[in-house]
Scaffold this motif. Structure first.
Motif, PDB file in Angstrom:
ATOM      1  N   ALA A   1     -24.310 -41.461  49.679  1.00 47.55           N
ATOM      2  CA  ALA A   1     -24.484 -40.681  50.902  1.00 47.55           C
ATOM      3  C   ALA A   1     -24.126 -41.554  52.087  1.00 47.55           C
ATOM      4  O   ALA A   1     -24.717 -42.607  52.288  1.00 47.55           O
ATOM      5  CB  ALA A   1     -25.924 -40.187  51.028  1.00 47.55           C
ATOM      6  N   ASP A   2     -23.144 -41.130  52.809  1.00 47.39           N
ATOM      7  CA  ASP A   2     -22.693 -41.843  53.998  1.00 47.39           C
ATOM      8  C   ASP A   2     -23.397 -41.206  55.189  1.00 47.39           C
ATOM      9  O   ASP A   2     -23.069 -40.089  55.564  1.00 47.39           O
ATOM     10  CB  ASP A   2     -21.176 -41.674  54.108  1.00 47.39           C
ATOM     11  CG  ASP A   2     -20.527 -42.793  54.868  1.00 47.39           C
ATOM     12  OD1 ASP A   2     -21.224 -43.745  55.221  1.00 47.39           O
ATOM     13  OD2 ASP A   2     -19.319 -42.690  55.098  1.00 47.39           O
ATOM     14  N   ARG A   3     -24.368 -41.872  55.740  1.00 49.99           N
ATOM     15  CA  ARG A   3     -25.129 -41.320  56.861  1.00 49.99           C
ATOM     16  C   ARG A   3     -24.860 -42.129  58.121  1.00 49.99           C
ATOM     17  O   ARG A   3     -24.552 -43.316  58.050  1.00 49.99           O
ATOM     18  CB  ARG A   3     -26.634 -41.332  56.550  1.00 49.99           C
ATOM     19  CG  ARG A   3     -27.034 -40.431  55.386  1.00 49.99           C
ATOM     20  CD  ARG A   3     -26.740 -38.981  55.720  1.00 49.99           C
ATOM     21  NE  ARG A   3     -27.313 -38.045  54.789  1.00 49.99           N
ATOM     22  CZ  ARG A   3     -26.601 -37.296  53.957  1.00 49.99           C
ATOM     23  NH1 ARG A   3     -25.298 -37.416  53.911  1.00 49.99           N
ATOM     24  NH2 ARG A   3     -27.186 -36.421  53.172  1.00 49.99           N
ATOM     25  N   PRO A   4     -24.996 -41.495  59.283  1.00 47.66           N
ATOM     26  CA  PRO A   4     -24.789 -42.218  60.544  1.00 47.66           C
ATOM     27  C   PRO A   4     -25.746 -43.394  60.671  1.00 47.66           C
ATOM     28  O   PRO A   4     -26.851 -43.370  60.134  1.00 47.66           O
ATOM     29  CB  PRO A   4     -25.089 -41.159  61.616  1.00 47.66           C
ATOM     30  CG  PRO A   4     -24.952 -39.845  60.927  1.00 47.66           C
ATOM     31  CD  PRO A   4     -25.320 -40.092  59.488  1.00 47.66           C
ATOM     32  N   ALA A   5     -25.299 -44.415  61.371  1.00 45.75           N
ATOM     33  CA  ALA A   5     -26.122 -45.609  61.590  1.00 45.75           C
ATOM     34  C   ALA A   5     -27.461 -45.212  62.191  1.00 45.75           C
ATOM     35  O   ALA A   5     -27.533 -44.352  63.069  1.00 45.75           O
ATOM     36  CB  ALA A   5     -25.395 -46.583  62.506  1.00 45.75           C
ATOM     37  N   GLY A   6     -28.508 -45.812  61.690  1.00 45.07           N
ATOM     38  CA  GLY A   6     -29.842 -45.558  62.212  1.00 45.07           C
ATOM     39  C   GLY A   6     -30.536 -44.364  61.590  1.00 45.07           C
ATOM     40  O   GLY A   6     -31.705 -44.121  61.860  1.00 45.07           O
ATOM     41  N   SER A   7     -29.851 -43.603  60.748  1.00 44.10           N
ATOM     42  CA  SER A   7     -30.504 -42.451  60.129  1.00 44.10           C
ATOM     43  C   SER A   7     -31.080 -42.859  58.774  1.00 44.10           C
ATOM     44  O   SER A   7     -30.794 -43.932  58.256  1.00 44.10           O
ATOM     45  CB  SER A   7     -29.523 -41.290  59.971  1.00 44.10           C
ATOM     46  OG  SER A   7     -28.503 -41.635  59.077  1.00 44.10           O
ATOM     47  N   THR A   8     -31.892 -41.996  58.227  1.00 45.05           N
ATOM     48  CA  THR A   8     -32.507 -42.288  56.937  1.00 45.05           C
ATOM     49  C   THR A   8     -31.533 -42.006  55.797  1.00 45.05           C
ATOM     50  O   THR A   8     -30.486 -41.407  56.006  1.00 45.05           O
ATOM     51  CB  THR A   8     -33.762 -41.413  56.744  1.00 45.05           C
ATOM     52  OG1 THR A   8     -33.361 -40.038  56.780  1.00 45.05           O
ATOM     53  CG2 THR A   8     -34.781 -41.672  57.832  1.00 45.05           C
ATOM     54  N   GLN A   9     -31.904 -42.436  54.622  1.00 41.64           N
ATOM     55  CA  GLN A   9     -31.100 -42.129  53.452  1.00 41.64           C
ATOM     56  C   GLN A   9     -31.156 -40.629  53.169  1.00 41.64           C
ATOM     57  O   GLN A   9     -32.064 -39.939  53.621  1.00 41.64           O
ATOM     58  CB  GLN A   9     -31.647 -42.885  52.236  1.00 41.64           C
ATOM     59  CG  GLN A   9     -31.506 -44.379  52.328  1.00 41.64           C
ATOM     60  CD  GLN A   9     -32.020 -45.058  51.073  1.00 41.64           C
ATOM     61  OE1 GLN A   9     -33.005 -44.644  50.494  1.00 41.64           O
ATOM     62  NE2 GLN A   9     -31.334 -46.109  50.670  1.00 41.64           N
ATOM     63  N   ALA A  10     -30.192 -40.158  52.415  1.00 42.09           N
ATOM     64  CA  ALA A  10     -30.189 -38.749  52.031  1.00 42.09           C
ATOM     65  C   ALA A  10     -31.231 -38.533  50.942  1.00 42.09           C
ATOM     66  O   ALA A  10     -31.390 -39.353  50.044  1.00 42.09           O
ATOM     67  CB  ALA A  10     -28.819 -38.354  51.510  1.00 42.09           C
TER      68      ALA A  10
ATOM     69  N   SER B   1     -29.234 -30.414  45.395  1.00 46.86           N
ATOM     70  CA  SER B   1     -29.216 -30.024  46.800  1.00 46.86           C
ATOM     71  C   SER B   1     -29.765 -31.201  47.590  1.00 46.86           C
ATOM     72  O   SER B   1     -30.471 -32.044  47.050  1.00 46.86           O
ATOM     73  CB  SER B   1     -30.056 -28.761  47.035  1.00 46.86           C
ATOM     74  OG  SER B   1     -31.406 -28.996  46.688  1.00 46.86           O
ATOM     75  N   SER B   2     -29.389 -31.266  48.855  1.00 39.82           N
ATOM     76  CA  SER B   2     -29.856 -32.381  49.676  1.00 39.82           C
ATOM     77  C   SER B   2     -29.829 -31.983  51.137  1.00 39.82           C
ATOM     78  O   SER B   2     -29.326 -30.916  51.496  1.00 39.82           O
ATOM     79  CB  SER B   2     -28.963 -33.614  49.466  1.00 39.82           C
ATOM     80  OG  SER B   2     -27.697 -33.393  50.024  1.00 39.82           O
ATOM     81  N   ASP B   3     -30.371 -32.863  51.967  1.00 39.21           N
ATOM     82  CA  ASP B   3     -30.237 -32.649  53.400  1.00 39.21           C
ATOM     83  C   ASP B   3     -28.766 -32.840  53.764  1.00 39.21           C
ATOM     84  O   ASP B   3     -28.010 -33.454  53.027  1.00 39.21           O
ATOM     85  CB  ASP B   3     -31.150 -33.596  54.179  1.00 39.21           C
ATOM     86  CG  ASP B   3     -30.975 -35.057  53.795  1.00 39.21           C
ATOM     87  OD1 ASP B   3     -30.615 -35.332  52.642  1.00 39.21           O
ATOM     88  OD2 ASP B   3     -31.181 -35.915  54.654  1.00 39.21           O
ATOM     89  N   TRP B   4     -28.377 -32.278  54.862  1.00 43.63           N
ATOM     90  CA  TRP B   4     -26.967 -32.275  55.281  1.00 43.63           C
ATOM     91  C   TRP B   4     -26.773 -33.055  56.565  1.00 43.63           C
ATOM     92  O   TRP B   4     -27.669 -33.131  57.405  1.00 43.63           O
ATOM     93  CB  TRP B   4     -26.513 -30.867  55.569  1.00 43.63           C
ATOM     94  CG  TRP B   4     -26.325 -29.986  54.395  1.00 43.63           C
ATOM     95  CD1 TRP B   4     -26.864 -30.106  53.146  1.00 43.63           C
ATOM     96  CD2 TRP B   4     -25.544 -28.816  54.372  1.00 43.63           C
ATOM     97  NE1 TRP B   4     -26.456 -29.071  52.358  1.00 43.63           N
ATOM     98  CE2 TRP B   4     -25.642 -28.253  53.089  1.00 43.63           C
ATOM     99  CE3 TRP B   4     -24.756 -28.165  55.307  1.00 43.63           C
ATOM    100  CZ2 TRP B   4     -24.994 -27.098  52.714  1.00 43.63           C
ATOM    101  CZ3 TRP B   4     -24.114 -27.006  54.939  1.00 43.63           C
ATOM    102  CH2 TRP B   4     -24.230 -26.488  53.650  1.00 43.63           C
ATOM    103  N   VAL B   5     -25.564 -33.571  56.720  1.00 47.45           N
ATOM    104  CA  VAL B   5     -25.138 -34.142  58.001  1.00 47.45           C
ATOM    105  C   VAL B   5     -23.712 -33.685  58.261  1.00 47.45           C
ATOM    106  O   VAL B   5     -22.981 -33.330  57.345  1.00 47.45           O
ATOM    107  CB  VAL B   5     -25.199 -35.690  58.032  1.00 47.45           C
ATOM    108  CG1 VAL B   5     -26.610 -36.188  57.856  1.00 47.45           C
ATOM    109  CG2 VAL B   5     -24.278 -36.301  57.012  1.00 47.45           C
ATOM    110  N   ARG B   6     -23.349 -33.697  59.514  1.00 46.09           N
ATOM    111  CA  ARG B   6     -21.964 -33.415  59.895  1.00 46.09           C
ATOM    112  C   ARG B   6     -21.480 -34.647  60.643  1.00 46.09           C
ATOM    113  O   ARG B   6     -21.967 -34.961  61.732  1.00 46.09           O
ATOM    114  CB  ARG B   6     -21.893 -32.167  60.774  1.00 46.09           C
ATOM    115  CG  ARG B   6     -20.466 -31.688  60.986  1.00 46.09           C
ATOM    116  CD  ARG B   6     -20.428 -30.331  61.585  1.00 46.09           C
ATOM    117  NE  ARG B   6     -21.004 -30.365  62.918  1.00 46.09           N
ATOM    118  CZ  ARG B   6     -20.891 -29.390  63.792  1.00 46.09           C
ATOM    119  NH1 ARG B   6     -20.269 -28.297  63.482  1.00 46.09           N
ATOM    120  NH2 ARG B   6     -21.431 -29.501  64.976  1.00 46.09           N
TER     121      ARG B   6
END
Length: 167
Positions: free
Chosen positions: A88-97, A138-143
């Protein structure tokens, strides 16, 4: 001809150039022609029919999940585990997926997935051995564009699935 994997990849590459819902259509009929492998390399060009609920394959392999994604595979009679390789590639400072994973009618498991490839291992009950099973996630989403306005990727993405295998 039969067994020509490169020709099959070329035929299935139309997924990104058609308005048809290729994943959904092949999901319904592929098992009528053949059973999936004990290992699905998600995004390798030969996964259509065994995956649904994903974005198009990434150039370097894998697919990003949508709200509800699934992968089908056969569990060999001697298999002890199903391995699901995710990232999971998340924005810097965000939590893991946080991903919710369910195999067949088994319990729902939850795992936190970071940027690096993470292997989630699910024990195989006796009832799944020698059968076709569905791995749902299923997981939380990011854009990505929300974190970086210059980013061209406006898709809502869950987790990137790289491989699902029974062994």
């Amino acid at each position: 001809g039969f067994g020509d994997l490169d020709a099959a990849r070329r035929d299935l590459a139309a997924e990104t150039s058609t308005r048809e819902r290729v994943q959904e259509r092949l999901w319904e009929v592929m098992q009528l022609w053949q059973l999936p492998s004990t290992r699905v390399r998600v995004g390798d060009g030969l996964d259509l029919g065994w995956v649904r609920g994903f974005h198009a394959a990434e150039p370097d392999g894998g697919r990003w999940s949508t709200a509800n994604a699934a992968v089908r595979l056969v569990v060999p009679p001697a298999a002890a585990h199903i391995h699901v390789v995710l990232q999971a590639d998340r924005p810097a400072g965000s939590t893991q997926a946080q991903v919710r994973l369910q195999v067949g009618d088994g319990p729902v498991g939850v795992a936190n997935i970071g940027a690096g490839a993470t292997v989630v291992v699910v024990a195989v009950p006796e009832a799944w051995r020698g059968r076709l099973v569905e791995v749902r996630l299923s997981s939380d989403w990011v854009r990505p564009r929300d974190a970086d306005q210059a980013c061209p990727d406006g898709r809502w993405r869950g987790v990137r699935v790289l491989e699902v295998r029974a062994q």
